[in-house]
Design a protein around this motif. Sequence first.
Motif, PDB file in Angstrom:
ATOM      1  N   THR A   1      29.360 -14.960 -11.027  1.00 33.90           N
ATOM      2  CA  THR A   1      29.134 -16.310 -10.486  1.00 33.90           C
ATOM      3  C   THR A   1      28.507 -17.208 -11.543  1.00 33.90           C
ATOM      4  O   THR A   1      28.958 -18.346 -11.759  1.00 33.90           O
ATOM      5  CB  THR A   1      28.218 -16.247  -9.249  1.00 33.90           C
ATOM      6  N   LEU A   2      27.474 -16.709 -12.187  1.00 35.83           N
ATOM      7  CA  LEU A   2      26.791 -17.492 -13.214  1.00 35.83           C
ATOM      8  C   LEU A   2      27.720 -17.792 -14.386  1.00 35.83           C
ATOM      9  O   LEU A   2      27.718 -18.908 -14.936  1.00 35.83           O
ATOM     10  CB  LEU A   2      25.558 -16.728 -13.695  1.00 35.83           C
ATOM     11  N   ALA A   3      28.548 -16.812 -14.766  1.00 33.90           N
ATOM     12  CA  ALA A   3      29.467 -17.002 -15.885  1.00 33.90           C
ATOM     13  C   ALA A   3      30.492 -18.089 -15.575  1.00 33.90           C
ATOM     14  O   ALA A   3      30.778 -18.951 -16.413  1.00 33.90           O
ATOM     15  CB  ALA A   3      30.173 -15.692 -16.198  1.00 33.90           C
ATOM     16  N   TRP A   4      31.030 -18.063 -14.368  1.00 35.49           N
ATOM     17  CA  TRP A   4      32.022 -19.070 -13.997  1.00 35.49           C
ATOM     18  C   TRP A   4      31.396 -20.462 -13.892  1.00 35.49           C
ATOM     19  O   TRP A   4      31.995 -21.459 -14.309  1.00 35.49           O
ATOM     20  CB  TRP A   4      32.707 -18.703 -12.685  1.00 35.49           C
ATOM     21  N   ASP A   5      30.190 -20.538 -13.356  1.00 37.19           N
ATOM     22  CA  ASP A   5      29.520 -21.843 -13.258  1.00 37.19           C
ATOM     23  C   ASP A   5      29.258 -22.421 -14.650  1.00 37.19           C
ATOM     24  O   ASP A   5      29.458 -23.620 -14.888  1.00 37.19           O
ATOM     25  CB  ASP A   5      28.209 -21.708 -12.482  1.00 37.19           C
ATOM     26  N   LYS A   6      28.825 -21.584 -15.581  1.00 40.05           N
ATOM     27  CA  LYS A   6      28.570 -22.060 -16.940  1.00 40.05           C
ATOM     28  C   LYS A   6      29.875 -22.416 -17.648  1.00 40.05           C
ATOM     29  O   LYS A   6      29.949 -23.412 -18.375  1.00 40.05           O
ATOM     30  CB  LYS A   6      27.806 -20.994 -17.738  1.00 40.05           C
ATOM     31  N   THR A   7      30.905 -21.581 -17.438  1.00 36.61           N
ATOM     32  CA  THR A   7      32.193 -21.846 -18.076  1.00 36.61           C
ATOM     33  C   THR A   7      32.762 -23.183 -17.613  1.00 36.61           C
ATOM     34  O   THR A   7      33.182 -24.020 -18.425  1.00 36.61           O
ATOM     35  CB  THR A   7      33.194 -20.722 -17.762  1.00 36.61           C
TER      36      THR A   7
ATOM     37  N   GLU B   1      26.863 -17.614  -2.673  1.00 37.97           N
ATOM     38  CA  GLU B   1      25.579 -17.244  -2.085  1.00 37.97           C
ATOM     39  C   GLU B   1      24.739 -16.392  -3.030  1.00 37.97           C
ATOM     40  O   GLU B   1      23.588 -16.077  -2.736  1.00 37.97           O
ATOM     41  CB  GLU B   1      25.796 -16.500  -0.768  1.00 37.97           C
ATOM     42  N   LYS B   2      25.314 -15.988  -4.151  1.00 38.91           N
ATOM     43  CA  LYS B   2      24.596 -15.212  -5.174  1.00 38.91           C
ATOM     44  C   LYS B   2      24.744 -15.922  -6.521  1.00 38.91           C
ATOM     45  O   LYS B   2      25.473 -15.469  -7.404  1.00 38.91           O
ATOM     46  CB  LYS B   2      25.143 -13.790  -5.260  1.00 38.91           C
ATOM     47  N   PRO B   3      24.020 -17.043  -6.693  1.00 41.83           N
ATOM     48  CA  PRO B   3      24.193 -17.848  -7.918  1.00 41.83           C
ATOM     49  C   PRO B   3      23.770 -17.138  -9.199  1.00 41.83           C
ATOM     50  O   PRO B   3      24.192 -17.540 -10.289  1.00 41.83           O
ATOM     51  CB  PRO B   3      23.313 -19.078  -7.653  1.00 41.83           C
ATOM     52  N   GLN B   4      22.945 -16.098  -9.113  1.00 43.84           N
ATOM     53  CA  GLN B   4      22.502 -15.381 -10.300  1.00 43.84           C
ATOM     54  C   GLN B   4      23.351 -14.154 -10.609  1.00 43.84           C
ATOM     55  O   GLN B   4      23.077 -13.446 -11.582  1.00 43.84           O
ATOM     56  CB  GLN B   4      21.032 -14.962 -10.134  1.00 43.84           C
ATOM     57  N   ASP B   5      24.361 -13.910  -9.782  1.00 45.08           N
ATOM     58  CA  ASP B   5      25.276 -12.815 -10.077  1.00 45.08           C
ATOM     59  C   ASP B   5      25.991 -13.100 -11.397  1.00 45.08           C
ATOM     60  O   ASP B   5      26.301 -14.258 -11.708  1.00 45.08           O
ATOM     61  CB  ASP B   5      26.298 -12.676  -8.943  1.00 45.08           C
ATOM     62  N   SER B   6      26.263 -12.063 -12.179  1.00 47.32           N
ATOM     63  CA  SER B   6      26.801 -12.262 -13.537  1.00 47.32           C
ATOM     64  C   SER B   6      28.124 -13.019 -13.525  1.00 47.32           C
ATOM     65  O   SER B   6      28.339 -13.941 -14.327  1.00 47.32           O
ATOM     66  CB  SER B   6      26.961 -10.914 -14.238  1.00 47.32           C
TER      67      SER B   6
ATOM     68  N   THR C   1      38.676 -12.103 -12.249  1.00 43.16           N
ATOM     69  CA  THR C   1      37.259 -12.216 -11.898  1.00 43.16           C
ATOM     70  C   THR C   1      36.980 -13.294 -10.859  1.00 43.16           C
ATOM     71  O   THR C   1      35.892 -13.316 -10.290  1.00 43.16           O
ATOM     72  CB  THR C   1      36.414 -12.521 -13.152  1.00 43.16           C
ATOM     73  N   MET C   2      37.933 -14.173 -10.597  1.00 40.03           N
ATOM     74  CA  MET C   2      37.698 -15.272  -9.664  1.00 40.03           C
ATOM     75  C   MET C   2      37.373 -14.816  -8.237  1.00 40.03           C
ATOM     76  O   MET C   2      36.503 -15.390  -7.588  1.00 40.03           O
ATOM     77  CB  MET C   2      38.893 -16.239  -9.669  1.00 40.03           C
ATOM     78  N   PRO C   3      38.024 -13.774  -7.708  1.00 36.58           N
ATOM     79  CA  PRO C   3      37.673 -13.319  -6.349  1.00 36.58           C
ATOM     80  C   PRO C   3      36.242 -12.795  -6.231  1.00 36.58           C
ATOM     81  O   PRO C   3      35.700 -12.723  -5.121  1.00 36.58           O
ATOM     82  CB  PRO C   3      38.696 -12.206  -6.075  1.00 36.58           C
ATOM     83  N   SER C   4      35.621 -12.421  -7.337  1.00 34.03           N
ATOM     84  CA  SER C   4      34.250 -11.885  -7.296  1.00 34.03           C
ATOM     85  C   SER C   4      33.194 -12.986  -7.292  1.00 34.03           C
ATOM     86  O   SER C   4      31.998 -12.691  -7.154  1.00 34.03           O
ATOM     87  CB  SER C   4      34.014 -10.960  -8.500  1.00 34.03           C
TER      88      SER C   4
ATOM     89  N   GLU D   1      30.749 -25.666  -6.821  1.00 35.30           N
ATOM     90  CA  GLU D   1      30.120 -26.940  -7.178  1.00 35.30           C
ATOM     91  C   GLU D   1      30.245 -27.228  -8.674  1.00 35.30           C
ATOM     92  O   GLU D   1      30.257 -28.389  -9.087  1.00 35.30           O
ATOM     93  CB  GLU D   1      28.649 -26.925  -6.772  1.00 35.30           C
ATOM     94  N   SER D   2      30.350 -26.192  -9.480  1.00 32.43           N
ATOM     95  CA  SER D   2      30.496 -26.399 -10.926  1.00 32.43           C
ATOM     96  C   SER D   2      31.830 -27.039 -11.281  1.00 32.43           C
ATOM     97  O   SER D   2      32.032 -27.482 -12.418  1.00 32.43           O
ATOM     98  CB  SER D   2      30.346 -25.067 -11.671  1.00 32.43           C
ATOM     99  N   CYS D   3      32.760 -27.100 -10.324  1.00 33.47           N
ATOM    100  CA  CYS D   3      34.040 -27.771 -10.541  1.00 33.47           C
ATOM    101  C   CYS D   3      33.916 -29.284 -10.398  1.00 33.47           C
ATOM    102  O   CYS D   3      34.803 -30.023 -10.843  1.00 33.47           O
ATOM    103  CB  CYS D   3      35.078 -27.280  -9.542  1.00 33.47           C
ATOM    104  N   CYS D   4      32.843 -29.736  -9.745  1.00 31.75           N
ATOM    105  CA  CYS D   4      32.690 -31.160  -9.460  1.00 31.75           C
ATOM    106  C   CYS D   4      32.310 -31.929 -10.724  1.00 31.75           C
ATOM    107  O   CYS D   4      31.552 -31.428 -11.565  1.00 31.75           O
ATOM    108  CB  CYS D   4      31.618 -31.375  -8.387  1.00 31.75           C
ATOM    109  N   LEU D   5      32.839 -33.133 -10.839  1.00 26.53           N
ATOM    110  CA  LEU D   5      32.549 -33.968 -12.001  1.00 26.53           C
ATOM    111  C   LEU D   5      31.059 -34.234 -12.121  1.00 26.53           C
ATOM    112  O   LEU D   5      30.372 -34.463 -11.109  1.00 26.53           O
ATOM    113  CB  LEU D   5      33.289 -35.304 -11.884  1.00 26.53           C
ATOM    114  N   ALA D   6      30.552 -34.191 -13.343  1.00 22.09           N
ATOM    115  CA  ALA D   6      29.142 -34.511 -13.583  1.00 22.09           C
ATOM    116  C   ALA D   6      28.933 -36.011 -13.412  1.00 22.09           C
ATOM    117  O   ALA D   6      29.758 -36.820 -13.839  1.00 22.09           O
ATOM    118  CB  ALA D   6      28.735 -34.071 -14.982  1.00 22.09           C
ATOM    119  N   THR D   7      27.824 -36.372 -12.772  1.00 19.48           N
ATOM    120  CA  THR D   7      27.508 -37.786 -12.590  1.00 19.48           C
ATOM    121  C   THR D   7      26.787 -38.315 -13.823  1.00 19.48           C
ATOM    122  O   THR D   7      26.449 -37.573 -14.738  1.00 19.48           O
ATOM    123  CB  THR D   7      26.625 -37.983 -11.351  1.00 19.48           C
ATOM    124  N   SER D   8      26.553 -39.599 -13.841  1.00 18.46           N
ATOM    125  CA  SER D   8      25.868 -40.223 -14.979  1.00 18.46           C
ATOM    126  C   SER D   8      24.357 -40.078 -14.902  1.00 18.46           C
ATOM    127  O   SER D   8      23.642 -40.543 -15.796  1.00 18.46           O
ATOM    128  CB  SER D   8      26.236 -41.724 -15.042  1.00 18.46           C
TER     129      SER D   8
END
Length: 265
Positions: free
Chosen positions: A149-155, A142-147, A135-138, A192-199
């Motif tokens: 994309t959204l799933a990977w960002d949340k994961t 530019e489509k943050p609400q795509d299922s 699923t990573m190539p999908s 961007e979801s790979c980036c460390l969360a700031t404080s």
Amino acid sequence: MKRVKEVEDDEVDGFECCTQWALLLFNLPLMLMGIALIILGVVGLTEHGYIADALQAENGGLFTGVMVLLIVVGALMMILAVIGCVAAFVESHTLLMIYYVSVLVAFLLIVIGMVLGYVYRGQLETTLRQELLDTMPSYDPEKPQDSITLAWDKTQGNLECCGVAKGEERPWKAWLTNQRLNSGQADSRVPESCCLATSNANGQRANCNDGNKVVESLVYQQDCFTGAAQFLETNMSTLTIVCIFFALTLMVAAALSISLYILID
């Protein structure tokens, strides 16, 4: 003084009463456990459904299957518990036989399911890892609400991970094959979801992409497969323990139901 026949009748009635109450009380824990399993499965599908979306590939559905199986087993336990309680309360031959046959069928299904689960569990790493990679190539930034994309960002955000390891490579490098993120060999960007969360309280993340290059020190290093596998392993272990308990309980329930069936006669 009571005659021998009267004493024997009293003993039979007393044993019948004990068996009846034992069957009634025996089904109450089954009902409570069934409710608990249904809640666990529903929470898994609603609160952690992003994992299921990230696993949607041609051979996907593993996560959803585990959660649905929790719900199905829970519902089965509740239905059997209700039938058993009603059968014991009304002392119905028909309901007791239905309960007895249902218990035997449920026991057989539990045994078959546990055997298949044990066989499939050994294939978990290969199957789950490949589903995530598929699923990573999908992923499309530019489509943050795509299922997908959204799933990977949340994961990645919730599990604090980035990508999936392939061989000895770092997990985040799996994103280099995504042409929507990296259009050429000179690029090495990650979501961007790979980036460390700031404080910061507003949930901002560090900028781990410096132009077209990854700032590795600002990227989550955990393999997303590890996080997803741990979540699935926990639920599968819970399901295995419950199934063993359920199978043992069904054996006792079958003995109680057939005993009460004979005593009623």
